[in-house]
Design a protein around this motif. Structure first.
Motif, mmCIF file in Angstrom:
data_model
loop_
_atom_site.group_PDB
_atom_site.id
_atom_site.type_symbol
_atom_site.label_atom_id
_atom_site.label_comp_id
_atom_site.label_asym_id
_atom_site.label_seq_id
_atom_site.Cartn_x
_atom_site.Cartn_y
_atom_site.Cartn_z
ATOM 1 N N VAL A 3 0.835 -1.166 0.113
ATOM 2 C CA VAL A 3 -0.031 0.038 -0.162
ATOM 3 C C VAL A 3 0.952 1.255 0.001
ATOM 4 C CG1 VAL A 3 -1.831 1.158 1.193
ATOM 5 C CG2 VAL A 3 -1.647 -1.211 1.268
ATOM 6 N N LEU A 4 0.549 2.062 -1.042
ATOM 7 C CA LEU A 4 1.102 3.374 -0.740
ATOM 8 C C LEU A 4 0.326 4.157 -0.108
ATOM 9 C CD1 LEU A 4 3.242 5.691 -1.611
ATOM 10 C CD2 LEU A 4 2.411 5.638 -3.775
ATOM 11 N N ALA A 5 0.671 4.775 1.024
ATOM 12 C CA ALA A 5 -0.056 5.710 1.639
ATOM 13 C C ALA A 5 0.360 7.292 1.643
ATOM 14 C CB ALA A 5 -0.081 5.292 3.410
ATOM 15 N N ILE A 6 -0.553 7.856 1.279
ATOM 16 C CA ILE A 6 -0.073 9.570 0.967
ATOM 17 C C ILE A 6 -0.852 10.486 1.863
ATOM 18 C CG2 ILE A 6 -0.065 11.210 -0.568
ATOM 19 C CD1 ILE A 6 0.197 9.188 -2.984
ATOM 20 N N ARG A 66 6.279 18.574 -8.434
ATOM 21 C CA ARG A 66 7.388 17.949 -7.779
ATOM 22 C C ARG A 66 6.869 16.653 -7.089
ATOM 23 N NH1 ARG A 66 9.127 21.165 -2.812
ATOM 24 N NH2 ARG A 66 10.188 22.430 -4.536
ATOM 25 N N ASN A 67 5.321 16.817 -6.595
ATOM 26 C CA ASN A 67 4.975 15.584 -5.799
ATOM 27 C C ASN A 67 4.480 14.528 -6.834
ATOM 28 O OD1 ASN A 67 5.172 16.404 -3.044
ATOM 29 N ND2 ASN A 67 3.911 18.103 -3.439
ATOM 30 N N TYR A 68 3.551 14.974 -8.054
ATOM 31 C CA TYR A 68 3.214 14.261 -9.176
ATOM 32 C C TYR A 68 4.421 13.318 -9.621
ATOM 33 C CZ TYR A 68 1.761 13.091 -13.646
ATOM 34 O OH TYR A 68 1.430 12.395 -15.007
ATOM 35 N N LYS A 69 5.553 14.078 -9.889
ATOM 36 C CA LYS A 69 6.775 13.212 -10.393
ATOM 37 C C LYS A 69 7.135 12.355 -9.355
ATOM 38 C CE LYS A 69 7.474 14.823 -14.623
ATOM 39 N NZ LYS A 69 7.369 13.920 -15.901
ATOM 40 N N ALA A 70 7.268 12.640 -7.912
ATOM 41 C CA ALA A 70 7.554 11.893 -7.124
ATOM 42 C C ALA A 70 6.919 10.547 -6.898
ATOM 43 C CB ALA A 70 7.841 12.678 -5.584
ATOM 44 N N VAL A 71 5.681 10.713 -6.872
ATOM 45 C CA VAL A 71 4.709 9.681 -6.501
ATOM 46 C C VAL A 71 4.888 8.857 -7.765
ATOM 47 C CG1 VAL A 71 2.393 8.963 -6.525
ATOM 48 C CG2 VAL A 71 2.986 10.838 -5.093
ATOM 49 N N GLN A 72 4.864 9.273 -8.967
ATOM 50 C CA GLN A 72 5.060 8.279 -10.036
ATOM 51 C C GLN A 72 6.379 7.427 -10.180
ATOM 52 O OE1 GLN A 72 4.263 10.051 -13.939
ATOM 53 N NE2 GLN A 72 2.150 9.489 -13.626
ATOM 54 N N LEU A 74 7.730 6.782 -7.434
ATOM 55 C CA LEU A 74 7.675 5.694 -6.111
ATOM 56 C C LEU A 74 6.920 4.445 -6.690
ATOM 57 C CD1 LEU A 74 8.401 4.928 -3.463
ATOM 58 C CD2 LEU A 74 6.534 6.387 -2.552
ATOM 59 N N ILE A 75 5.725 4.835 -7.356
ATOM 60 C CA ILE A 75 5.162 3.816 -7.977
ATOM 61 C C ILE A 75 5.848 2.861 -9.100
ATOM 62 C CG2 ILE A 75 3.047 3.112 -9.527
ATOM 63 C CD1 ILE A 75 1.609 5.634 -8.268
ATOM 64 N N ASP A 76 6.661 3.356 -9.893
ATOM 65 C CA ASP A 76 7.452 2.726 -10.904
ATOM 66 C C ASP A 76 8.343 1.824 -10.349
ATOM 67 O OD1 ASP A 76 6.396 3.665 -13.272
ATOM 68 O OD2 ASP A 76 7.789 5.242 -13.335
ATOM 69 N N LYS A 77 9.036 2.213 -9.182
ATOM 70 C CA LYS A 77 10.014 1.432 -8.290
ATOM 71 C C LYS A 77 9.404 0.480 -7.611
ATOM 72 C CE LYS A 77 13.640 1.975 -4.755
ATOM 73 N NZ LYS A 77 14.443 3.177 -3.751
ATOM 74 N N GLU A 78 8.444 0.709 -6.641
ATOM 75 C CA GLU A 78 7.778 -0.307 -5.587
ATOM 76 C C GLU A 78 6.607 -0.972 -6.106
ATOM 77 O OE1 GLU A 78 9.316 -0.684 -2.902
ATOM 78 O OE2 GLU A 78 10.640 0.840 -2.749
ATOM 79 N N LEU A 97 -3.342 12.430 -7.267
ATOM 80 C CA LEU A 97 -4.513 11.732 -7.750
ATOM 81 C C LEU A 97 -4.273 11.114 -9.260
ATOM 82 C CD1 LEU A 97 -7.397 13.446 -6.366
ATOM 83 C CD2 LEU A 97 -6.293 11.651 -5.449
ATOM 84 N N TYR A 98 -3.724 12.093 -10.202
ATOM 85 C CA TYR A 98 -3.438 11.977 -11.555
ATOM 86 C C TYR A 98 -2.230 10.938 -11.696
ATOM 87 C CZ TYR A 98 -6.914 15.340 -12.946
ATOM 88 O OH TYR A 98 -8.052 15.984 -13.127
ATOM 89 N N ALA A 99 -1.233 11.181 -10.506
ATOM 90 C CA ALA A 99 -0.026 10.509 -10.839
ATOM 91 C C ALA A 99 -0.354 9.128 -10.815
ATOM 92 C CB ALA A 99 0.966 10.894 -9.879
ATOM 93 N N ALA A 100 -1.057 8.764 -9.595
ATOM 94 C CA ALA A 100 -1.540 7.304 -9.560
ATOM 95 C C ALA A 100 -2.336 6.827 -10.525
ATOM 96 C CB ALA A 100 -2.069 7.230 -8.320
#
Length: 398
Positions: A3-6, A66-72, A74-78, A97-100
């Motif tokens: 789970v990615l919790a934000i 910044r947060n959009y890219k960081a979340v993407q 993190l999703i790619d990695k994990e 929300l869009y990033a996910a």
């Protein structure tokens, strides 16, 4: 499950309910064997920024690249199974929300307040309930200086929410809404949210009944009523002052907030009011455990008040406003009593009646404990949370 919790934390030391829920829920998920990836920011970073930094941060509230890219990344990695968003405003922005969604990961959002109806999140205009901005005409906020009493800040927030309403960000980029009470569900449905995407799940607190021995400071009496929480407008502090001007019953108050100084000044002239200010959580609960009952005169829509469910876990009946979560959580004469919003006389009458009936207080407390065991325990919360996760994952595969 991964789970990615934000979450966007409030300011340090605020003890905000959604901060507590985020910490408790993510820890519970880990304790049950899940992998939790936490992506968080804190409003402290805004407070500590210079003028230029604050201006840039305000601009990013509309869309934080910044947060959009960081979340993407993190999703790619994990490669999480689900993304669970708690609070995104102000620093994270709806961009997460869009990033996910653009990475094809299902998004769940817990609604800790009424922000999708009222951009201020309180559904209050001054000290009165207001949900008019549910129609999308957000710029009326400027007329009433709704956001922090500022016309400029109200304009900025109104623009942000109008932009995302037109993009349907909150309608289309979230797969499941976790509401905390029936009132939240009605408010969302009234403005067009898909009822099939809404689930109700209460918050929980860890059971500390047997750990919390009664411990009273030397300066308070053996019998007392307690209020604890944020010393702010929305918690009914001004109402509490008006009511206790007509009561000679001992009242212990714990907490901090924007009305703290004025409340402290008033309490200093009242021999039966004991204001302890901010009180460390464990000590606070020990004092609550020694009370006859808890008063909770909130004037806004509480989501699933941590104060109320903690009180129930500690065998304390509650006298609360007939509003929001309290409306469904409290049954008159069973685990507490409700009074109509703003009705000082009715509140005072209930408090006097209970104070003069210690046996009734004990019975309310026993029933309150039973409610806690049935609805607000970690295990019950975990099962319902996993149901939400599994549902969105199943739909994603289809």
């Amino acid at each position: 499950m991964k789970v990615l919790a934000i979450h966007n934390y409030h300011r340090r030391g605020s003890a905000s309910g959604d901060d507590q829920v985020f910490d408790l829920e993510t820890s519970l998920l880990e304790a049950k064997g899940n992998v939790v990836l936490r992506y968080t920011v804190s409003n402290d970073s805004f407070d500590n920024a210079g003028i230029f930094g604050k201006l840039m941060t305000a601009c990013r509230m509309l869309w934080s690249r910044r947060n959009y890219k960081a979340v993407q990344r993190l999703i790619d990695k994990e490669k999480p199974d689900v993304v669970h968003v708690h609070t995104f405003f102000p620093l994270l922005s709806p961009s997460i929300l869009y990033a996910a969604k653009r990475k094809n990961v299902p998004v769940i959002a817990t609604l800790h307040d009424t922000r999708f109806v009222c951009p201020c999140a309180t559904s209050l205009r001054g000290n009165r309930l207001c949900n008019k901005c549910g129609d999308g005409h957000y710029f009326r906020m400027c007329k009433y200086n709704c956001f922090k009493g500022s016309k400029l800040q109200s304009f900025i927030v109104a623009f942000i929410f109008l932009y995302h309403r037109k993009r349907r960000s909150f309608y289309d980029q979230i797969d499941k809404y976790i509401c905390l009470n029936d009132n939240q569900i009605r408010l969302l449905e009234n403005i067009g949210f898909d009822k099939n995407k809404i689930s109700k799940k209460y918050n929980f607190v860890v059971d500390t009944l047997n750990d919390s021995k009664t411990e009273l400071p030397e300066n308070i009496p053996d019998r007392y009523v307690v209020f604890y929480g944020r010393i702010g407008e929305e918690k009914g502090i001004r109402f509490l002052i008006r009511a206790w001007n007509n009561l000679d019953i001992p009242l212990v108050v714990m907490g901090g907030g924007p009305l703290e100084e004025s409340f402290k000044k008033w309490a200093g002239h009242k021999k039966n009011v004991y204001f302890l200010g901010y009180t460390e959580h464990d000590k606070c609960l020990r004092i609550v455990k020694g009370a006859e009952f808890v008063v909770f005169p909130s004037i806004w829509y509480e989501g699933c008040s941590m104060v109320e469910i903690e009180s129930m876990s500690l065998k304390k009946g509650i006298v609360a406003t007939n509003l929001g979560f309290s409306k469904e959580a409290i049954r008159d004469g069973y685990n507490g009593y409700k009074f109509p919003l703003g009705k000082t006389d009715e509140f005072v009458s209930i408090v006097k009646e209970l104070w003069n009936d210690p046996e009734k207080c004990k019975l309310l407390g026993e029933n309150a404990r039973s409610e806690y065991e049935q609805k607000y325990t970690p295990d019950d919360n975990y099962n319902k949370l996993m149901d939400c996760y599994n549902e969105v994952m199943k739909h994603q595969k289809v």
